[in-house]
Design an enzyme around this catalytic site. Sequence first.
Site, PDB file in Angstrom:
ATOM      1  N   HIS A 222       0.876  -1.181   0.000  1.00  0.00           N
ATOM      2  CA  HIS A 222       0.000   0.000   0.000  1.00  0.00           C
ATOM      3  C   HIS A 222       0.905   1.221   0.000  1.00  0.00           C
ATOM      4  CE1 HIS A 222      -2.416   3.128   1.809  1.00  0.00           C
ATOM      5  NE2 HIS A 222      -1.906   2.946   3.013  1.00  0.00           N
ATOM      6  N   TYR A 260      -5.812   9.383   2.152  1.00  0.00           N
ATOM      7  CA  TYR A 260      -5.813   9.928   3.508  1.00  0.00           C
ATOM      8  C   TYR A 260      -4.530  10.720   3.748  1.00  0.00           C
ATOM      9  CZ  TYR A 260      -2.834   5.911   4.821  1.00  0.00           C
ATOM     10  OH  TYR A 260      -1.822   4.996   4.896  1.00  0.00           O
ATOM     11  N   ASP A 552     -26.669 -20.163  19.491  1.00  0.00           N
ATOM     12  CA  ASP A 552     -27.958 -20.814  19.730  1.00  0.00           C
ATOM     13  C   ASP A 552     -28.111 -21.900  18.675  1.00  0.00           C
ATOM     14  OD1 ASP A 552     -28.411 -19.038  17.617  1.00  0.00           O
ATOM     15  OD2 ASP A 552     -30.499 -18.714  18.165  1.00  0.00           O
TER      16      ASP A 552
HETATM   17  P1  FAD Z   1       4.088  -6.277  12.535  1.00  0.00           P
HETATM   18  O1  FAD Z   1       4.370  -4.915  12.975  1.00  0.00           O
HETATM   19  O2  FAD Z   1       4.409  -6.621  11.126  1.00  0.00           O
HETATM   20  O3  FAD Z   1       4.835  -7.229  13.514  1.00  0.00           O
HETATM   21  C1  FAD Z   1       5.011  -8.595  13.259  1.00  0.00           C
HETATM   22  C2  FAD Z   1       6.380  -8.969  13.700  1.00  0.00           C
HETATM   23  O4  FAD Z   1       6.533 -10.374  13.624  1.00  0.00           O
HETATM   24  C3  FAD Z   1       7.446  -8.365  12.816  1.00  0.00           C
HETATM   25  O5  FAD Z   1       8.254  -7.507  13.559  1.00  0.00           O
HETATM   26  C4  FAD Z   1       8.188  -9.553  12.277  1.00  0.00           C
HETATM   27  O6  FAD Z   1       9.565  -9.333  12.139  1.00  0.00           O
HETATM   28  C5  FAD Z   1       7.866 -10.618  13.294  1.00  0.00           C
HETATM   29  N1  FAD Z   1       7.970 -11.975  12.740  1.00  0.00           N
HETATM   30  C6  FAD Z   1       7.368 -12.437  11.617  1.00  0.00           C
HETATM   31  N2  FAD Z   1       7.705 -13.713  11.423  1.00  0.00           N
HETATM   32  C7  FAD Z   1       8.538 -14.063  12.414  1.00  0.00           C
HETATM   33  C8  FAD Z   1       9.243 -15.254  12.750  1.00  0.00           C
HETATM   34  N3  FAD Z   1       9.158 -16.371  11.985  1.00  0.00           N
HETATM   35  N4  FAD Z   1       9.996 -15.250  13.860  1.00  0.00           N
HETATM   36  C9  FAD Z   1      10.108 -14.155  14.665  1.00  0.00           C
HETATM   37  N5  FAD Z   1       9.488 -13.009  14.366  1.00  0.00           N
HETATM   38  C10 FAD Z   1       8.701 -12.959  13.269  1.00  0.00           C
HETATM   39  N6  FAD Z   1      -2.812   0.833  10.473  1.00  0.00           N
HETATM   40  C11 FAD Z   1      -3.531   1.771  11.115  1.00  0.00           C
HETATM   41  O7  FAD Z   1      -4.216   1.463  12.060  1.00  0.00           O
HETATM   42  N7  FAD Z   1      -3.512   3.068  10.718  1.00  0.00           N
HETATM   43  C12 FAD Z   1      -2.783   3.466   9.669  1.00  0.00           C
HETATM   44  O8  FAD Z   1      -2.776   4.644   9.322  1.00  0.00           O
HETATM   45  C13 FAD Z   1      -2.030   2.525   8.976  1.00  0.00           C
HETATM   46  N8  FAD Z   1      -1.334   2.885   7.899  1.00  0.00           N
HETATM   47  C14 FAD Z   1      -0.553   1.976   7.274  1.00  0.00           C
HETATM   48  C15 FAD Z   1       0.212   2.392   6.208  1.00  0.00           C
HETATM   49  C16 FAD Z   1       1.060   1.526   5.578  1.00  0.00           C
HETATM   50  C17 FAD Z   1       1.893   1.999   4.438  1.00  0.00           C
HETATM   51  C18 FAD Z   1       1.089   0.179   5.997  1.00  0.00           C
HETATM   52  C19 FAD Z   1       1.971  -0.802   5.329  1.00  0.00           C
HETATM   53  C20 FAD Z   1       0.297  -0.262   7.039  1.00  0.00           C
HETATM   54  C21 FAD Z   1      -0.538   0.635   7.690  1.00  0.00           C
HETATM   55  N9  FAD Z   1      -1.343   0.248   8.747  1.00  0.00           N
HETATM   56  C22 FAD Z   1      -2.073   1.181   9.416  1.00  0.00           C
HETATM   57  C23 FAD Z   1      -1.435  -1.153   9.167  1.00  0.00           C
HETATM   58  C24 FAD Z   1      -0.563  -1.425  10.368  1.00  0.00           C
HETATM   59  O9  FAD Z   1       0.696  -0.873  10.180  1.00  0.00           O
HETATM   60  C25 FAD Z   1      -0.414  -2.908  10.642  1.00  0.00           C
HETATM   61  O10 FAD Z   1      -1.639  -3.533  10.499  1.00  0.00           O
HETATM   62  C26 FAD Z   1       0.134  -3.186  12.023  1.00  0.00           C
HETATM   63  O11 FAD Z   1       1.301  -2.451  12.230  1.00  0.00           O
HETATM   64  C27 FAD Z   1       0.411  -4.658  12.222  1.00  0.00           C
HETATM   65  O12 FAD Z   1       1.001  -4.858  13.468  1.00  0.00           O
HETATM   66  P2  FAD Z   1       1.525  -6.311  13.888  1.00  0.00           P
HETATM   67  O13 FAD Z   1       2.138  -6.196  15.211  1.00  0.00           O
HETATM   68  O14 FAD Z   1       0.438  -7.287  13.705  1.00  0.00           O
HETATM   69  O15 FAD Z   1       2.567  -6.691  12.757  1.00  0.00           O
END
Ligand code: FAD
Length: 830
Positions: A222, A260, A552
């Site tokens: 995105h 946005y 239910d």
């Molecule tokens: P992540 O932050 O991706 O964390 C997951 C972690 O798991 C990572 O650090 C990764 O390294 C680790 N991991 C993965 N696999 C393994 C493994 N095998 N072993 C050990 N570690 C592992 N959301 C909003 O609410 N508002 C916004 O304005 C917004 N804007 C966005 C704009 C952009 C450009 C993008 C890309 C996203 C945006 N989002 C927004 C979405 C939001 O950023 C994400 O949904 C959110 O940060 C996800 O958080 P998370 O902790 O689930 O995942």
Amino acid sequence: SQRVVIIGAGIVGTNLADELVSRGWSDITVVEQGPLHMPGGSTSHAPGLVFQTSPSKTMTHLARYTVEKLLSIEKDGHKCFNQVGGLEVATTPARLEDLKRKHGYASSWGIEARLVSAEECYKMYPHLNNEMVLGGLHIPSDGLALAARATQLLIERTSKAGVRYLGHTPVTGIERDGRRVTGVSTPGGTIPADIVVSCAGFWGVELGAMVGVEIPLLPLAHQYAKTTAVPALAGRGINNMINGMNATLPILRHQDKRLYYREHGGQYGIGYYGHRPMPVVAASLGLTPKEVDEKNMPSRLEFTTEDFDPAWKESQKLLPALQNTEIADGFNGVFSFTPDGGPILGQPSHLDGFYVAEAVWVTHSAGVARALAQILTTGRSDIDVSECELSRFEEVQLNRDYVSETGQQNFVEIYDIIHPLQQRESPRNLRVSPFYAREVELGAVFFETGGWERPWWYEANKDLVKSLPPSWQPVERDSWSAQLHSPISAAEAWKTRNAVAMFDMTAFHRFDVRGPGAVGLLQRLTTSDITTKPGTVTYTLLLNDHGGIRGDIFVLRLDDDVFQIGANTATDLAYLTREARVHEQNTPGQWTEVRDVTGSTCCIGLWGPRARDVIAGITTVDVSNKGLPYFSLKKTVIQGIPVTLIRKSYVGELGWEVQTSAEYGQRLWDTIWQAGKLHGLIAGGRSAFNSMRLEKGYRTYGVDMTTEHNPFEAGVSYAVDANKKDDFVGKAALQRLSKQVPSRRLRALTVDDGRSMILGKEPVFHNGKAAGYVTTAAFGYTIGKPIAYAWLPGYLRESETVEIEYFGKRIRATVEAESLYDPEMNRLRQ
Ligand code: FAD
């Protein structure tokens, strides 16, 4: 406490660690493949806009809690939430109307919001082109999450509380012993665990695959870009604020162009959903490098300028202040999309100790983390999260093609104005009942649920509309409620109430539950005594330990150890499957097999005052009220077809559900159709069905009632057997709750003017104050008025007046006694 391993130190994983620690759990390890100071997942670059309000009460409340929590996290004057407010602007009349609807959601879910004029938008946001904006929706409590900082502060505070963080440690496998996870493998060795929670964000698919769990999320890129310095933003002294509070204008949405905006000090940040979907396979991104920085992380892909061109043009139109600036920096950032746009939370039914919390936005992160922490520590979450359950997906919705197509659609449509009944065009025809060919011949208009095609109405019944008696003539609808609606539904309801109609009930979930443990299992899980004799039908509830309704179901006792369960969702199947396993562990030898037989069987609901004439013509079974009373069933043969006749009805009329296995379906349809001709039989669709269901007061699980409600408030205490001797889940809580006067109740309302439609989720006002919200609504053709079910304060009495807000207009409605149709049940029991 249990040994917990959390995979991923993004905003979700760190919040989960925090929520668990604050509930007294102590043995927690967070394993992160990237460096802890900047792990490199979606959180590391998230611009953090938090718009809380959505059509979903659950999602709105998860967001509201996230705001509350982020506001509470602070260190040395460094805050984690900049509450600048949120402004959504309309540049088209349709969007302006939609914002009224959204304002309604905010009122329903308790979020302060205000519809503002174009002038007010301009005052609040002077950079807006005042010739484009028609009006807006302002939500003062929205704002900017400083997600990366919040993650760091959470790591710091939970580390102090004893949580162990392992950076640069990829999880390469999940270890298990039979059906239980026992730990995770990493290059440094195994970390033992009783509970493993994958908070791996868009890497969720890969983590799930390590234990054979399909995670239906699709990583998509995105676009997000920052401009060069904007002269209009200069000189405000906020550009270099080290506390990160580098914005003062509200966060802004221009959804008509899928855009946005936020400020970054003297620059603008622009997010765009209008470009082509760009799917990503997480595994193809390779290992997270040792050194991660703002520009170099796996979740940040190269900016594709040409995709952003339209966004840039539109942005300069909406915000003329951008005209002398350029794009300074942009990237294609990766995060997760799902088939229905919701997050994925919960556990698979075949494995103990493995949980996921993925496809979660920053907006909902702390809310989701709290919900999961509550589930882990107490067995249930305060906010109902059934719509986020991993187990909500049907098998057909888990395959990668389906996830890819629907995930991409959700990306494209993320800011579209979506009618509540809007149907996707593809993928369709994934699951059709054996009656499908006949339904097509009758001009069925199909709506899709869970992959199933279900007739909504039949064009073949069109001419019946002309012959409707005056009191049944459909009223004119406003343009929104007229969409995806046909007056034919009125005619189908009329025929059902006055003659007979057949309804395709195939898509309703049916589970075969059998084995020596079946009676004990169902007795333990349901609120009724199901030790009745074979041949009986019981409507009963599944509760949690707190007396909240988790489902239910209909329990059909087919034989001593053989039951069929009529259920609502795939989540019910996961629950029964898991509980069957637990039951056998606790009572060795008492095994129960739980099998989904929905697709291998089919079912026709034959209902109406002449249903008995039709059925009597084709069976030798005694179908008199004495021979086959209400809520009983019998196996028999109809013209060579083995069937089960079940005396029950969702629409409140005399009749039967006729079930057979799928291969006989078409022949069964033809046989009933032929026999019904004499008696005026028609085929009826779900639209008429829903209207009659509401007239009768039958609730829909997940819409009208959820785990947040108990049976007394929800008006289903008749499904609780107060004399049931055996213990069952929720019994103790029910005994306590039965002594309390409910502070809120699900009530039936009818609209006073007899014509103004509502569609569901609208706020309800009493004496001018917000008092509750509508769950389901439909026009009640028999009673000649629109009906709404609504959660309202317990003190409201019958015949009191309330007002329902629909697109900003207040509609007067009256609280009614139930049922609105045939409260004595004479029609059903004749
Ligand atoms: P992540 O932050 O991706 O964390 C997951 C972690 O798991 C990572 O650090 C990764 O390294 C680790 N991991 C993965 N696999 C393994 C493994 N095998 N072993 C050990 N570690 C592992 N959301 C909003 O609410 N508002 C916004 O304005 C917004 N804007 C966005 C704009 C952009 C450009 C993008 C890309 C996203 C945006 N989002 C927004 C979405 C939001 O950023 C994400 O949904 C959110 O940060 C996800 O958080 P998370 O902790 O689930 O995942």
